[in-house]
Design a protein around this motif. Sequence first.
Motif, PDB file in Angstrom:
ATOM      1  N   LEU A   4      24.699 -51.117  44.762  1.00 19.16           N
ATOM      2  CA  LEU A   4      24.111 -50.011  44.930  1.00 19.16           C
ATOM      3  C   LEU A   4      23.618 -49.258  43.458  1.00 19.16           C
ATOM      4  N   VAL A   5      22.406 -48.722  43.300  1.00 17.67           N
ATOM      5  CA  VAL A   5      21.972 -48.361  42.076  1.00 17.67           C
ATOM      6  C   VAL A   5      21.477 -47.018  42.104  1.00 17.67           C
ATOM      7  N   GLU A   6      22.124 -46.145  41.340  1.00 22.48           N
ATOM      8  CA  GLU A   6      21.679 -44.770  41.089  1.00 22.48           C
ATOM      9  C   GLU A   6      20.762 -44.565  40.331  1.00 22.48           C
ATOM     10  N   SER A   7      19.742 -43.498  40.459  1.00 23.73           N
ATOM     11  CA  SER A   7      18.529 -43.179  39.535  1.00 23.73           C
ATOM     12  C   SER A   7      18.391 -41.680  39.684  1.00 23.73           C
ATOM     13  N   GLY A   8      17.771 -41.139  38.634  1.00 22.83           N
ATOM     14  CA  GLY A   8      17.470 -39.884  38.632  1.00 22.83           C
ATOM     15  C   GLY A   8      18.261 -38.798  37.818  1.00 22.83           C
ATOM     16  N   ALA A  24      20.032 -49.357  47.633  1.00 17.76           N
ATOM     17  CA  ALA A  24      20.897 -50.808  48.052  1.00 17.76           C
ATOM     18  C   ALA A  24      19.991 -52.025  48.197  1.00 17.76           C
ATOM     19  N   SER A  25      20.652 -53.063  47.662  1.00 17.66           N
ATOM     20  CA  SER A  25      20.371 -54.457  47.983  1.00 17.66           C
ATOM     21  C   SER A  25      21.627 -55.219  48.538  1.00 17.66           C
ATOM     22  N   GLY A  26      21.227 -56.156  49.247  1.00 20.05           N
ATOM     23  CA  GLY A  26      22.161 -56.726  50.010  1.00 20.05           C
ATOM     24  C   GLY A  26      22.989 -56.103  50.807  1.00 20.05           C
ATOM     25  N   TYR A  27      22.401 -55.007  51.396  1.00 23.17           N
ATOM     26  CA  TYR A  27      22.944 -53.931  52.229  1.00 23.17           C
ATOM     27  C   TYR A  27      21.996 -53.001  52.899  1.00 23.17           C
ATOM     28  N   THR A  28      22.254 -52.623  54.109  1.00 28.93           N
ATOM     29  CA  THR A  28      21.447 -51.796  54.947  1.00 28.93           C
ATOM     30  C   THR A  28      22.132 -50.364  55.107  1.00 28.93           C
ATOM     31  N   PHE A  29      21.378 -49.328  54.598  1.00 30.22           N
ATOM     32  CA  PHE A  29      21.941 -47.856  54.761  1.00 30.22           C
ATOM     33  C   PHE A  29      22.150 -47.578  56.159  1.00 30.22           C
TER      34      PHE A  29
END
Length: 133
Positions: A4-8, A24-29
């Motif tokens: 999970l990568v936050e930005s902003g 998200a990568s490797g994961y579906t929300f």
Amino acid sequence: QVQLVESGGGSVPAGGSLRLSCAASGYTFNRQCVGWFRQAPGQEREGVAAIYTNGDSSTGYADSVKGRFTISQDNAKNTVSLQMNSLKPEDTAMYYCAARSPPCPTLFNRLGSYGGDYGMSYWGKGTMVTISS
């Protein structure tokens, strides 16, 4: 591997706005409990907003941000965002997104509480928000 990568995040004056995004990568929300949390220096982590990413998109907020913050999902981009308006100096903190599988009510019911991991399975590394007075 789930990431999970936050930005902003950034620095804005009081009364300003920021929009945080969690990718998200490797994961579906889809059909998951996703929350935004924050931790100010010297304080424990606080849950501020959460969403159940199903078709109804149920949301919950801590009293401290209710009416100012809005959490939303974008399934096409596999992201969850946090729109933050009318920012106050006390909103200054590192903001994290986190996710876990349902059920979500236990997450919603704890929003505004400090400490613990809220039972979340995956965490991002955070993005810093600084609000100047």
